[in-house]
Design a protein around this motif. Structure first.
Motif, mmCIF file in Angstrom:
data_model
loop_
_atom_site.group_PDB
_atom_site.id
_atom_site.type_symbol
_atom_site.label_atom_id
_atom_site.label_comp_id
_atom_site.label_asym_id
_atom_site.label_seq_id
_atom_site.Cartn_x
_atom_site.Cartn_y
_atom_site.Cartn_z
ATOM 1 N N LYS A 1 8.673 -31.744 -21.123
ATOM 2 C CA LYS A 1 8.619 -31.454 -22.560
ATOM 3 C C LYS A 1 7.319 -30.779 -22.975
ATOM 4 C CE LYS A 1 11.522 -34.997 -24.727
ATOM 5 N NZ LYS A 1 11.460 -36.233 -25.551
ATOM 6 N N ASP A 2 6.220 -31.301 -22.461
ATOM 7 C CA ASP A 2 4.921 -30.848 -22.973
ATOM 8 C C ASP A 2 4.582 -29.415 -22.579
ATOM 9 O OD1 ASP A 2 4.500 -31.254 -20.299
ATOM 10 O OD2 ASP A 2 2.911 -32.744 -20.537
ATOM 11 N N SER A 3 5.332 -28.842 -21.624
ATOM 12 C CA SER A 3 5.044 -27.463 -21.218
ATOM 13 C C SER A 3 6.281 -26.573 -21.258
ATOM 14 C CB SER A 3 4.441 -27.445 -19.807
ATOM 15 O OG SER A 3 5.348 -28.011 -18.866
ATOM 16 N N ALA A 4 7.360 -27.062 -21.867
ATOM 17 C CA ALA A 4 8.618 -26.315 -21.858
ATOM 18 C C ALA A 4 8.487 -24.956 -22.529
ATOM 19 C CB ALA A 4 9.726 -27.131 -22.526
ATOM 20 N N HIS A 5 7.828 -24.915 -23.690
ATOM 21 C CA HIS A 5 7.700 -23.650 -24.415
ATOM 22 C C HIS A 5 6.935 -22.616 -23.587
ATOM 23 C CE1 HIS A 5 9.466 -24.803 -28.276
ATOM 24 N NE2 HIS A 5 8.899 -25.991 -28.117
ATOM 25 N N ARG A 6 5.866 -23.049 -22.942
ATOM 26 C CA ARG A 6 5.095 -22.118 -22.109
ATOM 27 C C ARG A 6 5.920 -21.625 -20.924
ATOM 28 N NH1 ARG A 6 2.726 -22.849 -17.493
ATOM 29 N NH2 ARG A 6 2.784 -25.147 -17.619
ATOM 30 N N ARG A 7 6.646 -22.514 -20.279
ATOM 31 C CA ARG A 7 7.424 -22.142 -19.108
ATOM 32 C C ARG A 7 8.562 -21.180 -19.458
ATOM 33 N NH1 ARG A 7 7.160 -26.433 -14.698
ATOM 34 N NH2 ARG A 7 5.467 -27.827 -15.314
ATOM 35 N N LEU A 8 9.031 -21.237 -20.699
ATOM 36 C CA LEU A 8 10.139 -20.374 -21.113
ATOM 37 C C LEU A 8 9.658 -19.047 -21.700
ATOM 38 C CD1 LEU A 8 12.362 -23.123 -22.751
ATOM 39 C CD2 LEU A 8 12.894 -21.846 -20.676
ATOM 40 N N PRO B 1 27.650 -18.911 -15.643
ATOM 41 C CA PRO B 1 27.994 -17.549 -16.072
ATOM 42 C C PRO B 1 27.694 -17.363 -17.563
ATOM 43 C CG PRO B 1 29.791 -18.583 -14.843
ATOM 44 C CD PRO B 1 28.801 -19.665 -15.145
ATOM 45 N N ASP B 2 27.134 -16.242 -18.026
ATOM 46 C CA ASP B 2 26.763 -15.075 -17.256
ATOM 47 C C ASP B 2 25.230 -15.020 -17.158
ATOM 48 O OD1 ASP B 2 29.468 -14.520 -17.539
ATOM 49 O OD2 ASP B 2 29.181 -13.040 -19.118
ATOM 50 N N ASN B 3 24.693 -14.904 -15.960
ATOM 51 C CA ASN B 3 23.259 -14.696 -15.745
ATOM 52 C C ASN B 3 22.377 -15.832 -16.255
ATOM 53 O OD1 ASN B 3 23.649 -11.997 -14.652
ATOM 54 N ND2 ASN B 3 24.123 -11.391 -16.744
ATOM 55 N N SER B 4 22.892 -17.036 -16.303
ATOM 56 C CA SER B 4 22.148 -18.166 -16.853
ATOM 57 C C SER B 4 22.065 -19.312 -15.841
ATOM 58 C CB SER B 4 22.792 -18.658 -18.156
ATOM 59 O OG SER B 4 22.840 -17.621 -19.115
ATOM 60 N N ILE C 1 13.030 -13.878 -19.200
ATOM 61 C CA ILE C 1 13.899 -14.898 -19.799
ATOM 62 C C ILE C 1 14.320 -14.378 -21.173
ATOM 63 C CG2 ILE C 1 14.060 -17.271 -20.637
ATOM 64 C CD1 ILE C 1 11.981 -18.049 -18.538
ATOM 65 N N THR C 2 15.577 -13.983 -21.285
ATOM 66 C CA THR C 2 16.047 -13.298 -22.490
ATOM 67 C C THR C 2 16.648 -14.234 -23.528
ATOM 68 O OG1 THR C 2 18.200 -12.867 -21.457
ATOM 69 C CG2 THR C 2 16.473 -11.185 -21.194
#
Length: 301
Positions: A113-120, A103-106, A125-126
């Motif tokens: 690691k190597d693609s975390a920034h791209r995936r986020l 909660p809430d909405n998460s 994704i706020t």
């Protein structure tokens, strides 16, 4: 304000089981989730150990590239998370399932690691932030359980809840912790043995493993509910047939669906876990042992 979860679960063993399961659900959730007073206009992530206000803690992803893990644990907040189509879109972009609701909405997710920034990087994704080891355990709870275990035990068992996306990496990392032994895994849970003198060092080490969501000491097993079905049905503390008139009349609740709203449950709890069927998040599945539908809702305020 805040978030709630509409949960429907079906009793396969009896009407009283369904009723007691609902009471257990409501009691455990309210006892386990840490809530601070909501501030007007604030959006919050309500972890088990603390509440994070997004306007006071901007999104960040400070990844430690020096440790040995190839993955990282992240809390992600999704716009309109109650919408199944939104969740599906985000899951497709991130390449992981949004099944661990916070909660809430998460959601708690484990990412490479190597693609975390791209995936986020997605407009739905706020907010996001790395999960710290202190968010994965509760010192007060562990100390209370350890005290209850007594002084005459040389070792204790630790339970680790895994995120499910990269369990092999997590279990390999756990096996490399020298003070832990006798590692056993079943689904998304792992149990390890540690000497009583090293118990808090073991908890810290487990909490630092990427892919581990929660760590706690296994409590002493007690048979508090041995006669609960008799007490609930007739007021008699007994498991004799005469104490269970509902069951004797054939009222056992098979196939009955019970709905309730609360702040979420542990789908891996023994009350709700099904080793063969994933919990139906945002959908309906009559084949799950206990949960028919699990629908997250939240107003985000």
């Amino acid at each position: 304000s805040g978030a709630a979860t509409m949960l429907s679960f079906v009793s396969r063993k009896g009407a009283m089981c369904a009723l007691l399961g609902m009471f257990a659900l409501l009691g455990v959730c309210h006892a386990a989730v840490h809530h601070e007073p909501a501030e007007a206009g604030s959006q919050a992530v309500r972890m088990l150990t603390r509440t994070i206000y997004m306007d006071k803690e901007p999104r960040s992803l400070s990844i430690d590239m020096n440790n040995d893990s190839d993955v990282v644990d992240v809390i992600v907040t999704v716009k309109d998370a109650a919408d199944a189509n939104v969740r599906s879109t985000v899951e497709e972009h991130m390449g992981v399932s949004l099944k661990h609701y916070v909660p809430d909405n998460s959601f708690f997710v484990t990412l490479p690691k190597d693609s975390a920034h791209r995936r986020l990087s997605h407009p739905l994704i706020t907010w996001h932030s790395c999960v710290s080891s202190s968010d994965k355990t509760h010192d007060g709870l562990n100390k209370a359980v350890l005290k209850d275990l007594g002084d005459d035990i040389p070792y204790v068992l630790l339970f680790a809840q895994l995120s499910g996306e990269y369990n092999d990496q997590a279990l390999q990392a756990i096996s490399n912790i020298p003070i832990l032994s006798e590692i056993k895994a079943d689904g998304n849970k792992a149990a390890v043995r540690v000497s009583k003198d090293n118990v808090f060092n073991g908890i810290e080490a487990l909490s630092n493993v990427a892919g581990v969501m929660w760590v706690e000491i296994r409590p002493r097993i007690k048979t508090h509910n041995k006669f609960s079905h008799g007490n609930t049905q007739s007021g008699v503390w007994s498991n004799e047939p005469s104490a269970t008139p509902f069951w004797q009349a054939g009222v056992k609740g098979q196939g009955e669906i019970v709905g309730c709203g609360d702040t979420g449950i542990d789908v891996d709890s023994c009350f709700f876990w099904d080793k063969n069927v994933d919990p139906p998040m945002g959908t309906t599945n009559q084949h799950h042992r206990k949960i028919v539908a699990y629908n997250p809702f939240g107003d985000g305020s």
